[in-house]
Design an enzyme around this catalytic site. Sequence first.
Site, PDB file in Angstrom:
ATOM      1  N   GLY A 161       0.825  -1.190   0.000  1.00 62.13           N
ATOM      2  CA  GLY A 161       0.000   0.000   0.000  1.00 62.13           C
ATOM      3  C   GLY A 161       0.868   1.252   0.000  1.00 62.13           C
TER       4      GLY A 161
ATOM      5  N   CYS B 282       5.540   9.932  -0.485  1.00 60.41           N
ATOM      6  CA  CYS B 282       4.240   9.437  -0.005  1.00 60.41           C
ATOM      7  C   CYS B 282       3.076  10.235  -0.572  1.00 60.41           C
ATOM      8  CB  CYS B 282       4.192   9.425   1.526  1.00 60.41           C
ATOM      9  SG  CYS B 282       5.506   8.446   2.279  1.00 60.41           S
TER      10      CYS B 282
END
Length: 266
Positions: free
Chosen positions: A74, A215
């Site tokens: 993820g 991110c």
Amino acid sequence: MSDLRFVRMGFGAEAVDYQLAWDEQRRVHAARFADEVPDTVILLEHPPVYTAGRRTAESERPLDGTPVIDVDRGGKITWHGPGQLVGYPIQKLPRPVDVVAHVRRLEEALIRTCAEFGLETTRIEGRSGVWVLGDPVEQRPALGGLSLDFDPRLADEEFDPRLNGPEYAPSNAGQRREDRKIAAIGIRVAKGVTMHGFALNVNPDNKWFDRIIPCGIRDAGVASLAAELGRDVTIDEVLPVVERHLRDVLENADLRPREIERTPAA
């Protein structure tokens, strides 16, 4: 098999190629699923490499065409390399798996590790990982000579710090006194067994993060233990502390399956 084992795979001159470590993760994952090995945490350093989780957008990748390895975890894009302690906990969890609880346990172990070195860190709602909080917005220095009221990031969701000079670079978030991530977490759960894990910035060259949108977050940056503490900190110092806190948190966790809300039949 409740005992937790640690495997120190390679550091420094023996840093482990990402693909090799990924293959080893899959091997241990299969063995853990078959109950041939106990829960295992692989710890290592990687040579410099960018990896992109499943949710990474094209606009977050390096602009200069630097290669990126797409992985099945993820999260979004990040960097691994020298000075960063990477951990891959491969742990069997009760089904249905509570992924959020697993992430929170990893965060807790890393928060305790940072505290032991004298650095206060925390979680930020809606953003995984471990963070050093910045100053309140009104107390932060102006960017590029502009008032914070004119900070382009506040009005432009597609603002790209890679194109706007070092004052916006993720590696300079500490100078701007903004929130900054010191440990990233990205996991995958397959067949009830976790893989991938965390990356704790000990003393890396954080300028590697300036080539990407780390991110996928445009309004914060990155930190390291060494930079925040203002002294040299080594992987050798941090490694046993991380192991101790991971063991304490993971072995003593009250593992429970995720609660499922059931809709009453009509």
